[in-house]
Design a protein around this motif. Sequence first.
Motif, PDB file in Angstrom:
ATOM      1  N   MET A  80      31.419 -20.592  57.113  1.00  0.00           N
ATOM      2  CA  MET A  80      30.076 -20.371  56.570  1.00  0.00           C
ATOM      3  C   MET A  80      29.915 -18.967  56.018  1.00  0.00           C
ATOM      4  O   MET A  80      30.394 -18.020  56.594  1.00  0.00           O
ATOM      5  CB  MET A  80      29.082 -20.564  57.685  1.00  0.00           C
ATOM      6  N   LEU A  81      29.213 -18.870  54.941  1.00  0.00           N
ATOM      7  CA  LEU A  81      28.983 -17.535  54.391  1.00  0.00           C
ATOM      8  C   LEU A  81      27.761 -16.882  55.027  1.00  0.00           C
ATOM      9  O   LEU A  81      27.473 -17.119  56.186  1.00  0.00           O
ATOM     10  CB  LEU A  81      28.860 -17.632  52.869  1.00  0.00           C
ATOM     11  N   PRO A  82      27.047 -16.093  54.281  1.00  0.00           N
ATOM     12  CA  PRO A  82      25.980 -15.311  54.902  1.00  0.00           C
ATOM     13  C   PRO A  82      24.931 -16.139  55.593  1.00  0.00           C
ATOM     14  O   PRO A  82      24.574 -17.214  55.130  1.00  0.00           O
ATOM     15  CB  PRO A  82      25.375 -14.584  53.711  1.00  0.00           C
ATOM     16  N   SER A  83      24.454 -15.617  56.692  1.00  0.00           N
ATOM     17  CA  SER A  83      23.329 -16.235  57.369  1.00  0.00           C
ATOM     18  C   SER A  83      22.092 -15.880  56.561  1.00  0.00           C
ATOM     19  O   SER A  83      22.142 -15.012  55.702  1.00  0.00           O
ATOM     20  CB  SER A  83      23.242 -15.679  58.781  1.00  0.00           C
ATOM     21  N   THR A 135      35.345 -18.850  49.141  1.00  0.00           N
ATOM     22  CA  THR A 135      34.030 -18.942  48.495  1.00  0.00           C
ATOM     23  C   THR A 135      34.080 -18.417  47.068  1.00  0.00           C
ATOM     24  O   THR A 135      33.463 -18.981  46.166  1.00  0.00           O
ATOM     25  CB  THR A 135      32.987 -18.126  49.283  1.00  0.00           C
ATOM     26  N   ARG A 163      27.539  -9.980  55.319  1.00  0.00           N
ATOM     27  CA  ARG A 163      26.462 -10.956  55.102  1.00  0.00           C
ATOM     28  C   ARG A 163      25.160 -10.281  54.672  1.00  0.00           C
ATOM     29  O   ARG A 163      24.140 -10.326  55.380  1.00  0.00           O
ATOM     30  CB  ARG A 163      26.189 -11.770  56.367  1.00  0.00           C
ATOM     31  N   LEU A 179      26.116 -17.799  45.024  1.00  0.00           N
ATOM     32  CA  LEU A 179      25.720 -17.019  46.204  1.00  0.00           C
ATOM     33  C   LEU A 179      24.217 -17.116  46.433  1.00  0.00           C
ATOM     34  O   LEU A 179      23.747 -17.219  47.560  1.00  0.00           O
ATOM     35  CB  LEU A 179      26.099 -15.543  46.015  1.00  0.00           C
ATOM     36  N   ASP A 212      23.432 -21.080  47.298  1.00  0.00           N
ATOM     37  CA  ASP A 212      23.928 -21.628  48.560  1.00  0.00           C
ATOM     38  C   ASP A 212      23.627 -20.753  49.772  1.00  0.00           C
ATOM     39  O   ASP A 212      23.655 -21.230  50.894  1.00  0.00           O
ATOM     40  CB  ASP A 212      25.450 -21.842  48.488  1.00  0.00           C
ATOM     41  N   HIS A 213      23.390 -19.474  49.550  1.00  0.00           N
ATOM     42  CA  HIS A 213      23.261 -18.583  50.700  1.00  0.00           C
ATOM     43  C   HIS A 213      21.976 -17.765  50.687  1.00  0.00           C
ATOM     44  O   HIS A 213      21.797 -16.894  51.537  1.00  0.00           O
ATOM     45  CB  HIS A 213      24.481 -17.657  50.769  1.00  0.00           C
TER      46      HIS A 213
END
Length: 330
Positions: free
Chosen positions: A1-4, A137, A168, A196, A199-200
């Motif tokens: 998983m990328l950034p919270s 990613t 993140r 980015l 999705d994040h």
Amino acid sequence: MLPSPPPPPSAEAPADDGAIRTRGLGRDFAGRTAVHALDLRVRTGEIYGLLGPNGSGKSTTVRMLTTQLRPTRGSARIAGADLASEPGAVRRRTGTVLQAVALDPLMTGRALLTLQGRAQSLGRRAARERAAELLATLGAESFADTPVGKLSGGQRRRVDLATALVQRPAVLFLDEPTTGLDPASRRGLWDEIRGLVRDHGITVLLTTQYLEEADQLCDRIGILRAGRLITSADPRTLKAEAGERVLHLRFTAADTAARALTLLTGRGEPAVRTAPDTVGVRLTGPGADGRTLSLLAADGLHADSLRVDEPTLEDVFLRLTPTPEEAPAA
Ligand SMILES: Nc1ncnc2c1ncn2[C@@H]1O[C@H](COP(=O)(O)OP(=O)(O)OP(=O)(O)O)[C@@H](O)[C@H]1O
């Protein structure tokens, strides 16, 4: 998983501050003002472009917002943290990609990212995993183990971008992210940046000199002129304000074009001959194109072909170019 998701704003942050909010932010250099009193608001989850000619204050603004340069006046909140009193929190919650990133040319992208993770207090294994995740990613796996000194410009920018994402960040600052890239690499990087955001939930503030980049990539654009933010809006609104659409009517023969011009100007239409066989009419409001065509049809005149030129961001930019006395001295 990328950034919270972005961290919650601290308790005292006003709810409507968005991702970036500056109030009267400015910077002087040796008594000369580079940025006046900037009131900027960037909403959470948007891509905001700062556009302006050379020396208009774009980099100075980014350097202030990323805590690299102390403002002379004003205040700012970034991702819920106060720039002056919580610079550490601002740095933790933001990522920055500057124009010239000094990466060790002998290190691979994977090694750089792992090192960055370790610098962010991740354990050895977590840092390796985070590096692998970011390389995937950003579509950088195929060149992850090549020394960065041997990468193409576009590949290198992906590694730069990945490096800024290790911690993140809620807000990402990109200073001229695609300068020097070929059109295909530029478009590739736009896709990554859009991804980015989509999705994040990252907020992006970028500076650019490319009008096309601002137009294609940014949700909103702020135009700086001589250190002042002179307009801030979405590209469509800016273009609509910049100028009128022009209807080009091409006729089969030059004398038909001449007749059409006489007819239209006689009726008060803002028409000019743009080529021997072509008449251009400024469309001054809704329905103007239909009115023009009806006038011609009533006189038995029919254009061979029609084209409408929409205003471009270039029109906006040219209209807003500084006058010589406003331009900062070199
Ligand atoms: N460290 C500095 N010392 C003195 N003047 C500076 C300094 N940094 C910037 N300036 C001046 O501040 C003004 C704004 O510069 P800035 O680099 O922010 O503009 P910019 O819009 O980013 O330009 P560019 O598109 O060329 O990067 C310019 O007049 C510049 O000469």
